[in-house]
Structures are given as structure tokens and as C-alpha cells.
Scaffold this motif. Structure first.
Motif, PDB file in Angstrom:
ATOM      1  N   VAL A   1     -15.477   5.557  12.860  1.00  0.00           N
ATOM      2  CA  VAL A   1     -15.203   5.540  11.593  1.00  0.00           C
ATOM      3  C   VAL A   1     -14.750   4.518  10.686  1.00  0.00           C
ATOM      4  O   VAL A   1     -14.514   3.525  11.624  1.00  0.00           O
ATOM      5  N   PRO A   2     -15.234   4.395   9.769  1.00  0.00           N
ATOM      6  CA  PRO A   2     -14.772   3.303   8.681  1.00  0.00           C
ATOM      7  C   PRO A   2     -13.460   3.110   8.472  1.00  0.00           C
ATOM      8  O   PRO A   2     -12.734   4.435   9.253  1.00  0.00           O
ATOM      9  N   VAL A   3     -12.605   1.558   9.336  1.00  0.00           N
ATOM     10  CA  VAL A   3     -10.849   1.561   8.781  1.00  0.00           C
ATOM     11  C   VAL A   3     -10.556   1.260   7.853  1.00  0.00           C
ATOM     12  O   VAL A   3     -12.034   0.071   7.465  1.00  0.00           O
ATOM     13  N   THR A   4     -10.349   1.730   6.608  1.00  0.00           N
ATOM     14  CA  THR A   4      -9.382   0.653   5.615  1.00  0.00           C
ATOM     15  C   THR A   4      -8.123   0.744   5.482  1.00  0.00           C
ATOM     16  O   THR A   4      -7.253   0.483   6.536  1.00  0.00           O
ATOM     17  N   ALA A   5      -7.874   0.128   4.633  1.00  0.00           N
ATOM     18  CA  ALA A   5      -6.346  -0.446   4.845  1.00  0.00           C
ATOM     19  C   ALA A   5      -5.915  -0.369   3.334  1.00  0.00           C
ATOM     20  O   ALA A   5      -6.448  -0.301   1.796  1.00  0.00           O
ATOM     21  N   LYS A   6      -4.422   0.260   2.196  1.00  0.00           N
ATOM     22  CA  LYS A   6      -4.100   0.270   1.287  1.00  0.00           C
ATOM     23  C   LYS A   6      -2.885  -0.825   1.396  1.00  0.00           C
ATOM     24  O   LYS A   6      -1.504  -1.036   2.961  1.00  0.00           O
ATOM     25  N   ILE A   7      -2.185  -1.857   0.762  1.00  0.00           N
ATOM     26  CA  ILE A   7      -1.646  -3.034   0.213  1.00  0.00           C
ATOM     27  C   ILE A   7      -0.677  -2.969  -0.645  1.00  0.00           C
ATOM     28  O   ILE A   7      -1.468  -2.229  -1.719  1.00  0.00           O
ATOM     29  N   ARG A   8      -0.365  -4.651  -1.207  1.00  0.00           N
ATOM     30  CA  ARG A   8       0.484  -4.581  -2.185  1.00  0.00           C
ATOM     31  C   ARG A   8       0.331  -5.871  -2.698  1.00  0.00           C
ATOM     32  O   ARG A   8      -0.075  -6.780  -2.012  1.00  0.00           O
ATOM     33  N   LYS A   9       0.795  -6.242  -3.449  1.00  0.00           N
ATOM     34  CA  LYS A   9       0.484  -7.583  -4.498  1.00  0.00           C
ATOM     35  C   LYS A   9       1.518  -8.943  -3.070  1.00  0.00           C
ATOM     36  O   LYS A   9       0.827  -9.546  -2.633  1.00  0.00           O
ATOM     37  N   GLY A  10       2.817  -7.664  -2.938  1.00  0.00           N
ATOM     38  CA  GLY A  10       2.702  -8.986  -1.150  1.00  0.00           C
ATOM     39  C   GLY A  10       4.429  -8.092  -1.486  1.00  0.00           C
ATOM     40  O   GLY A  10       4.859  -7.178  -1.987  1.00  0.00           O
ATOM     41  N   TRP A  11       5.524  -8.642  -0.734  1.00  0.00           N
ATOM     42  CA  TRP A  11       6.829  -7.925   0.115  1.00  0.00           C
ATOM     43  C   TRP A  11       6.986  -8.421  -1.791  1.00  0.00           C
ATOM     44  O   TRP A  11       8.329  -7.634  -2.241  1.00  0.00           O
ATOM     45  N   ASP A  12       7.568  -9.660  -2.143  1.00  0.00           N
ATOM     46  CA  ASP A  12       8.116  -9.720  -3.572  1.00  0.00           C
ATOM     47  C   ASP A  12       7.633 -11.153  -4.403  1.00  0.00           C
ATOM     48  O   ASP A  12       6.696 -11.149  -3.927  1.00  0.00           O
ATOM     49  N   ASP A  13       8.380 -11.239  -5.279  1.00  0.00           N
ATOM     50  CA  ASP A  13       7.470 -12.687  -6.682  1.00  0.00           C
ATOM     51  C   ASP A  13       7.340 -14.073  -5.466  1.00  0.00           C
ATOM     52  O   ASP A  13       6.898 -14.976  -5.978  1.00  0.00           O
ATOM     53  N   LEU A  14       8.559 -13.984  -4.877  1.00  0.00           N
ATOM     54  CA  LEU A  14       8.112 -15.331  -3.715  1.00  0.00           C
ATOM     55  C   LEU A  14       7.777 -15.663  -2.511  1.00  0.00           C
ATOM     56  O   LEU A  14       7.083 -16.511  -2.308  1.00  0.00           O
TER      57      LEU A  14
ATOM     58  N   SER B   1     -13.360  -2.151   6.487  1.00  0.00           N
ATOM     59  CA  SER B   1     -14.251  -1.549   5.409  1.00  0.00           C
ATOM     60  C   SER B   1     -14.046  -2.229   4.181  1.00  0.00           C
ATOM     61  O   SER B   1     -14.763  -1.723   3.562  1.00  0.00           O
ATOM     62  N   ALA B   2     -12.840  -2.020   3.577  1.00  0.00           N
ATOM     63  CA  ALA B   2     -12.361  -1.614   2.080  1.00  0.00           C
ATOM     64  C   ALA B   2     -10.924  -1.944   2.638  1.00  0.00           C
ATOM     65  O   ALA B   2     -10.162  -1.764   3.311  1.00  0.00           O
ATOM     66  N   ILE B   3     -10.459  -2.619   1.253  1.00  0.00           N
ATOM     67  CA  ILE B   3      -9.289  -2.626   0.948  1.00  0.00           C
ATOM     68  C   ILE B   3      -8.591  -1.862  -0.308  1.00  0.00           C
ATOM     69  O   ILE B   3      -9.396  -1.755  -1.147  1.00  0.00           O
ATOM     70  N   THR B   4      -7.318  -1.567   0.080  1.00  0.00           N
ATOM     71  CA  THR B   4      -7.266  -0.631  -2.130  1.00  0.00           C
ATOM     72  C   THR B   4      -5.471  -1.692  -2.056  1.00  0.00           C
ATOM     73  O   THR B   4      -4.786  -2.240  -1.194  1.00  0.00           O
ATOM     74  N   VAL B   5      -6.069  -2.020  -3.928  1.00  0.00           N
ATOM     75  CA  VAL B   5      -5.022  -3.193  -3.257  1.00  0.00           C
ATOM     76  C   VAL B   5      -3.370  -2.413  -4.326  1.00  0.00           C
ATOM     77  O   VAL B   5      -3.915  -2.195  -6.216  1.00  0.00           O
ATOM     78  N   HIS B   6      -2.628  -1.866  -4.559  1.00  0.00           N
ATOM     79  CA  HIS B   6      -1.009  -1.429  -5.190  1.00  0.00           C
ATOM     80  C   HIS B   6      -1.278  -2.620  -5.989  1.00  0.00           C
ATOM     81  O   HIS B   6      -0.162  -4.074  -5.779  1.00  0.00           O
TER      82      HIS B   6
END
Length: 341
Positions: A134-147, A164-169
Motif C-alpha cells: 500500500v502507499p506510504v506517506t509521511a507527516k513532517i513539520r517545517k523543521g526542528w526550530d527556526d535555525l 507517495s505523498a507528504i503532509t507538511v505542518h
């Protein structure tokens, strides 16, 4: 919208939220028109070692599809084994949590901590994608911190590894859920990869959903905290994206009827003792803004039976609903305060 070989009815997706997106919640989200729902995050090791509570999070197995299951961990081998187990349980999509900011998760190098270790994240994706069909996706963030804002480079690594897709918070881990989500970083990720990117953060209405799509070019949007006690946000987003119109907001009767249905589903799936206690937090969200809600919340937090909680909710029903709310009255009347139709 397609994620791998899975076609979604619409681009409105429910975010996975620990302690919230159980089978009862997912049922209501689907009924509100949500194009894809996701489980609460589940531990890879808990799945492997057969933890019964963890398997309860996955639901009864008879839910409509598509259904995404989110897993978390930091060991590629364990994550692959866990992914294979949830595929056997009928997952349509396996989502890898690389965005959870809570201390108990990141201390173990899991969740958003993986954004500090892109090569480990790559190995995890390759292992999971190689273990399932089945498709594999990932949910990530902008980064760890502003640096260390690395969402663009991180997404490119995950794409190459096989998601197959990425969610970005659009927030860093350091922000948790404070401040405003950065939609421009979501746009930059979308421009940098060829797979679908789903925008997440600060979507609270239909107009917000359309604004996210226009600002970022994302084909899909993910709604999280705005849906707590408010499944109508999914219906509004779907309707607004299709028509440009905002449907009428739910009246008190409809809110109470939906809260009672949520209670009914929780008791059905988890039993009265657990269901009533888990409904307390949902009740606070449903009651928000209603006259007398603060006092009623305190009372609801002390009740121990389904009947008592139903009686509490029914105290808020308006004495005279207009003809426009007749269908709501019918819905409420079917849910007898004793739990018998």
C-alpha cells in the motif's frame, strides 16, 4: 486526488490526533464528508509485541475505506514489521509520524526528532515501503526550530526513499502549536517535489481550505484541531471547495444530536465506563460557546453513566426549534436519554 493507487473522493483530510481520532471520531468525520481519515498514531513496538490497547486504536476492522494508519518509531526494522502488520489489518495507506512534538516521543528520537536525522528517516521510509504494497506517506513539520528549517530538503529525501505523498505542518517542533503556520514553506515543499503535498496548519473553515490551496498549490488540505467538537468543519470545507458557498452553521439541536451520537459510538466501541470518560473532553469541545456550557461541563465531568451524560446534554436542547431544524429534532428523538430508540 490520488495518493499512490488510492483515490480520494475529495481533498479534505482529517489529521491524526492522539486521544482524539479514534473510530468514533473517524465515523463522524466520514459522515461529514471527509475524503480520508487517519488513526491515532500507534507505536511500532506496541504493534509488534501485540499490545491489546494499541490494536484497539486501529479499530474493529469493519470501517469503510480508505483508511490511513499512522505509525511511529525510530528503528527501520521495527517500523517495517509494524507496517506489515497494519497492512494485514486492512490499512489503505501507512503514514509515518515525523512531526509529533511531544517530549515523550522526541526523547526517543521519534516523531519530529527524525527531522534532525534525515538519513535515519530515509532508512525508515525505505524499510517500510519495501515491506508493504500500500502507499506510504509521511507527516513532517517545517523543521526542528527556526535555525534548522529543513522541510524542503527533508521532503526531497523522503520522496527519493519512496513516499507517495507528504503532509507538511507549517510550524517547527519548537513552536508546537503556537504562532501562525508558515504556508510559504508548504508551498516551497510542494514546488520541490513531484508527489502530492498536503497542507496542514491553521485551517479552520472552508475559506481557509481554499486559501491554503491557492497559496501553496497543494492538491489536498489536512484539518486537525479545528475539528475537535466540530465535525462540520469537514462538511464546510468540502462544500466550499466545490461551490464557493459556506453552508449554514449547525444549530444547538444539531450540535447536541451529534454529541449524543459521538457518545453512543464511544460506548459502542469502548464500553460504557471508558466511553463516558473519554466523552468528557469531547463534550467540552461540543459545548464551547453555548449558554450555560461552563457549568454543564463541570457537571458532565462528574457523571459516570451514559444515561447521566445524555440527560446533561439534553438540558441544552432548545424548547422550540424552527421548522428548519425538524430533521435535527428527529435525530435527537431517536437517541432516547436511556440509550434505547
Amino acid at each position: 486526488m490520488n495518493i499512490g493507487g488510492v483515490r480520494l473522493a475529495n481533498p479534505v483530510i482529517s489529521a491524526p490526533m492522539a486521544g482524539v481520532t479514534d473510530q468514533a471520531y473517524r465515523t463522524l468525520a466520514r459522515e461529514a464528508g471527509c475524503g480520508l481519515v487517519c488513526t491515532e498514531m500507534v507505536s511500532d513496538q506496541a504493534l509488534i509485541y501485540g499490545n491489546s490497547k494499541t490494536y484497539t486504536i486501529l479499530g474493529t476492522g469493519d470501517e469503510p475505506r480508505p483508511l490511513a494508519v499512522q505509525i511511529f518509531g525510530s528503528n527501520p526494522e521495527y517500523m517495517a514489521r509494524a507496517a506489515a502488520l497494519v497492512e494485514e489489518r486492512g490499512a489503505s495507506i501507512i503514514d509515518i509520524n515525523m512531526g509529533c512534538p511531544t517530549p515523550k516521543i522526541v526523547r526517543n528520537g521519534e516523531g519530529s526528532a527524525l527531522m534532525k536525522n534525515p538519513r535515519l528517516a530515509e532508512r525508515i521510509v525505505r524499510a517500510v515501503a519495501g515491506a508493504v504494497s500500500v502507499p506510504v506517506t509521511a507527516k513532517i513539520r517545517k523543521g526542528w526550530d527556526d535555525l534548522s528549517v529543513n522541510a524542503v530538503e527533508f521532503a526531497q529525501i523522503l520522496e527519493e526513499a519512496g513516499v507517495s505523498a507528504i503532509t507538511v505542518h507549517g510550524r517547527t517542533r519548537e513552536q508546537f502549536y503556537s504562532g501562525r503556520a508558515d504556508w510559504d514553506i508548504i508551498r516551497r515543499v510542494r514546488e520541490a517535489v513531484k508527489i502530492p503535498v498536503i497542507g496542514n496548519g491553521d485551517i479552520r473553515s472552508g475559506p481557509d481550505a481554499l486559501a491554503m490551496i491557492k497559496r501553496t498549490g497543494c492538491p489536498g488540505v489536512m484539518i486537525g484541531r479545528a475539528s475537535m467538537g466540530n465535525p462540520w468543519v469537514f462538511a464546510e470545507a468540502v462544500h466550499y471547495l466545490a461551490t464557493g458557498e459556506i453552508p449554514p452553521p449547525p444549530g444547538t439541536g444539531e450540535k447536541i444530536a451529534t454529541a449524543l451520537r459521538h457518545l453512543e459510538l464511544l460506548v459502542k466501541y469502548k464500553g460504557e465506563y471508558i466511553g463516558v470518560r473519554e466523552m468528557r473532553k469531547h463534550a467540552a469541545w461540543y459545548l464551547k460557546g453555548m449558554p450555560g456550557a461552563a457549568k454543564l461541563r463541570d457537571q458532565i465531568n462528574r457523571v459516570g453513566t451514559e444515561r447521566e451524560m445524555r440527560e446533561m446534554f439534553c438540558r441544552l436542547l432548545p424548547g422550540n426549534l424552527t421548522a428548519a431544524n425538524d430533521t435535527v429534532m428527529i435525530a435527537v428523538s431517536k437517541i432516547n436519554i436511556n440509550g434505547i430508540e
